[in-house]
Design an enzyme around this catalytic site. Structure first.
Site, PDB file in Angstrom:
ATOM      1  N   GLN A 199       0.781  -1.382  -0.103  1.00 39.43           N
ATOM      2  CA  GLN A 199       0.034  -0.050   0.092  1.00 39.43           C
ATOM      3  C   GLN A 199       0.784   1.171  -0.064  1.00 39.43           C
ATOM      4  O   GLN A 199       1.958   1.259   0.301  1.00 39.43           O
ATOM      5  CB  GLN A 199      -0.951  -0.039   1.199  1.00 39.43           C
ATOM      6  CG  GLN A 199      -0.167   0.078   2.573  1.00 39.43           C
ATOM      7  CD  GLN A 199      -0.971  -0.631   3.780  1.00 39.43           C
ATOM      8  OE1 GLN A 199      -2.114  -0.652   3.577  1.00 39.43           O
ATOM      9  NE2 GLN A 199      -0.223  -0.844   4.845  1.00 39.43           N
TER      10      GLN A 199
ATOM     11  N   ASP B 174      -1.645   0.372  13.302  1.00 35.79           N
ATOM     12  CA  ASP B 174      -1.143   1.818  14.053  1.00 35.79           C
ATOM     13  C   ASP B 174      -1.233   1.425  15.396  1.00 35.79           C
ATOM     14  O   ASP B 174      -0.879   2.378  16.052  1.00 35.79           O
ATOM     15  CB  ASP B 174      -2.239   2.714  13.681  1.00 35.79           C
ATOM     16  CG  ASP B 174      -3.619   2.267  13.903  1.00 35.79           C
ATOM     17  OD1 ASP B 174      -3.792   1.554  14.900  1.00 35.79           O
ATOM     18  OD2 ASP B 174      -4.511   2.619  13.179  1.00 35.79           O
TER      19      ASP B 174
ATOM     20  N   ASP C  71      -0.561 -12.421   6.648  1.00 39.41           N
ATOM     21  CA  ASP C  71      -2.068 -12.250   5.971  1.00 39.41           C
ATOM     22  C   ASP C  71      -3.090 -12.940   6.926  1.00 39.41           C
ATOM     23  O   ASP C  71      -2.826 -13.990   7.377  1.00 39.41           O
ATOM     24  CB  ASP C  71      -2.257 -12.926   4.461  1.00 39.41           C
ATOM     25  CG  ASP C  71      -3.707 -12.842   4.095  1.00 39.41           C
ATOM     26  OD1 ASP C  71      -4.460 -13.358   4.432  1.00 39.41           O
ATOM     27  OD2 ASP C  71      -3.709 -12.239   2.872  1.00 39.41           O
ATOM     28  N   ALA C  72      -3.986 -12.305   7.517  1.00 38.84           N
ATOM     29  CA  ALA C  72      -4.705 -12.591   8.518  1.00 38.84           C
ATOM     30  C   ALA C  72      -5.413 -14.043   8.170  1.00 38.84           C
ATOM     31  O   ALA C  72      -5.735 -14.743   8.979  1.00 38.84           O
ATOM     32  CB  ALA C  72      -5.763 -11.480   9.038  1.00 38.84           C
TER      33      ALA C  72
ATOM     34  N   ASP D  39      -9.952  -4.876  12.854  1.00 42.44           N
ATOM     35  CA  ASP D  39      -9.846  -3.666  12.458  1.00 42.44           C
ATOM     36  C   ASP D  39      -9.227  -3.432  11.011  1.00 42.44           C
ATOM     37  O   ASP D  39      -8.408  -2.862  10.831  1.00 42.44           O
ATOM     38  CB  ASP D  39      -9.074  -2.976  13.455  1.00 42.44           C
ATOM     39  CG  ASP D  39      -9.122  -1.470  13.322  1.00 42.44           C
ATOM     40  OD1 ASP D  39     -10.063  -0.814  12.613  1.00 42.44           O
ATOM     41  OD2 ASP D  39      -8.291  -0.486  13.716  1.00 42.44           O
TER      42      ASP D  39
END
Length: 506
Positions: free
Chosen positions: A240, A294, A348-349, A366
């Site tokens: 990203q 974050d 990767d979740a 989230d």
């Protein structure tokens, strides 16, 4: 020493460069389009389609090029380097200014595709009298496919993380032009205008090298025009584009141009995301956070003294590194990512859940909004059924679920998907000034009664009264039409999301 064999190999190396550079330009355009316009699947599909179609046009037009073929080939090589090399700087520069950005994007892709499509047929005609036909086809397409493989490997692994998109396109433009210059030099006796071609190549090389050196300044200017506030950090990672802006009042995080939080009101979002679920579990000890690189959700979780261990799974290591190392950001998340109770996995979740079978008292999800299929899979029945294996029988999971006001079908689709996957759900919402009305869904086993018993002290927003208000949904936040569960094979949620949010983006 110049021989026929050396000439053949030189031209075959040119094929390798053509294939590598051509695919790189295509990948740069697709990645930029997904960064700037969203919906990566649609952008890559249309970019690839336009590029391949344009290559077909170029191949068709090659029959109209007559001798001297070497002269045409070198000129086209220089043009490919010019158009492809400057593609990313031009697109990034015009995006904040042009109302018809898509026209410019597809025009550049089409021109690049036609030029690349011209090269291979011309090269085959140049070599047809030097190499037996079956050998010629075999060699050219072998080098072509090797170049494509090389480009597809180095682009995500090396180029985007280390050079960024702008310098990547410029670097391969320089390669195209360098090959053109060398061919003009090598065939100076056969090509009448070899001297002028070499001079043109040198001018183009200097121009692209200058832009390459000042790429950061150009990108900073482009982002300063795109964002209202001062850009204090920007970086392209393998996953990203991370941008942080700042003004006198707040700091904002953008991922691929989409706002993720404002420091002025992020506490409203993160308190609402974390505390209703955490306070409904007796003495939560093991907590899993999916997304949330974050560290702001982790900050809220650490307010519970019963917590013994937190696992954070976020795909992008650049995010967790940034928010655990920069003082201005660690002050925002209270240094949560450096807490000894936290274990970070940059994976990767979807894959992580499949490979880890421990159970958690609370799972905080989230993820970004389901704006494309790669994210939409994380809101699917397949993902939520896997989630059931990781949630304790008395545990609670909570999912950020976009806006029930702006996108009610999307919101209630997530609720329907969780129910279809075997959860009981409790939906709620709150107002975050930077986003408007925002929604969340808690998922659990058994009935849907919750206690909200043990809220930490000194929260800025969440208390028992605000939680009660968050549970109430007026009619304008309910879906007007029936919704389907989001299955992995149809990704209906992504279609709902695009349809609803597009009204606010036009």
């Amino acid at each position: 020493m110049r021989t026929e064999k050396n000439t053949q190999w030189l031209l075959l190396v040119a094929v390798l460069v053509i294939a590598t550079c051509g695919l790189i330009y295509e990948l740069v355009a697709g990645t930029l389009a997904s960064y700037l316009l969203g919906d990566s699947v649609t952008q890559f599909s249309t970019i690839i389609g336009v590029y391949l179609f344009s290559m077909g046009i170029g191949s068709f037009l090659s029959k109209y090029f007559d001798e001297p073929l070497l002269h045409w080939f070198i000129r086209i090589e220089l043009l490919v380097g010019l158009v492809g090399g400057f593609s990313a700087p031009l697109l990034l520069a015009v995006f904040p200014l042009a109302s018809s950005f898509r026209i410019i994007l597809y025009a550049i892709v089409a021109i690049t595709g036609m030029l690349v499509g011209l090269e291979i047929p011309l090269l085959m005609r140049i070599l047809k009298d030097k190499v037996e036909f079956k050998e010629l086809v075999s060699r050219i397409f072998t080098f072509d496919y090797i170049g494509a493989l090389l480009a597809s490997l180095v682009f995500p692994l090396l180029l985007v993380p280390h050079l960024g998109l702008m310098r990547t396109s410029l670097f391969f433009g320089i390669m195209n032009i360098a090959v053109g210059w060398y061919l003009a030099h090598y065939f100076k006796r056969e090509v009448k205008q070899a001297t002028s071609l070499r001079f043109a190549a040198i001018v183009l090389l200097v121009a692209e090298l200058v832009v390459f050196v000042f790429a950061d300044r150009i990108l900073t200017w482009s982002e300063s025009v795109s964002y209202n506030d001062h850009v204090i950090y920007s970086k392209s990672t393998a996953y990203q584009r991370i941008t942080i802006t700042r003004n006198k009042r707040e700091m904002r995080l953008f991922l691929n141009g989409n706002l993720q939080f404002s420091s002025a009101d992020e506490y409203r979002y993160h308190e609402a995301l974390v505390h209703p679920a955490m306070s409904s579990v007796q003495q939560p000890k093991q907590v899993l956070v999916l997304g949330g690189g974050d560290g702001l959700a982790v900050r809220e979780i650490l307010k519970y003294p019963s917590v013994q261990h937190i696992t954070l799974v976020d795909l992008d290591p650049a995010m967790t590194k940034l928010f655990s190392s920069q003082d201005v950001l660690t002050s925002l998340n209270s240094g949560s990512l450096k807490n000894p109770l936290l274990k970070v996995y940059n994976e990767d979740a979807f894959v992580w859940l499949r490979n880890h079978h421990e159970r958690f008292d609370v799972i905080i999800i989230d993820f970004p909004d389901p704006s494309n299929f790669s994210i939409g899979k994380l809101y699917s029945t397949t993902f939520y059924r896997q989630l059931k294996n990781n949630l304790d029988s008395k545990g609670i999971a909570v999912i950020q679920s976009t806006s029930p006001f702006a996108a009610p079908r999307s919101f209630w689709c997530i609720d329907a998907t969780l129910r279809y996957s075997g959860f009981n759900t409790v939906a709620y919402h709150n107002y975050v000034p930077s986003f408007g009305e925002w929604g969340y869904i808690m998922a659990k086993f058994g009935d849907d009664t919750l206690s909200f018993a043990s809220l930490p002290a000194n929260l800025k927003y969440v208390n028992k009264i605000t939680i009660a208000q968050m549970l109430n949904f007026p009619d304008d936040m309910r879906a007007r039409k029936p919704v389907e569960p989001n299955r992995l094979n149809n990704q209906v949620l992504v279609h709902y999301f695009e349809e609803e949010w597009s009204k606010y983006l036009d």
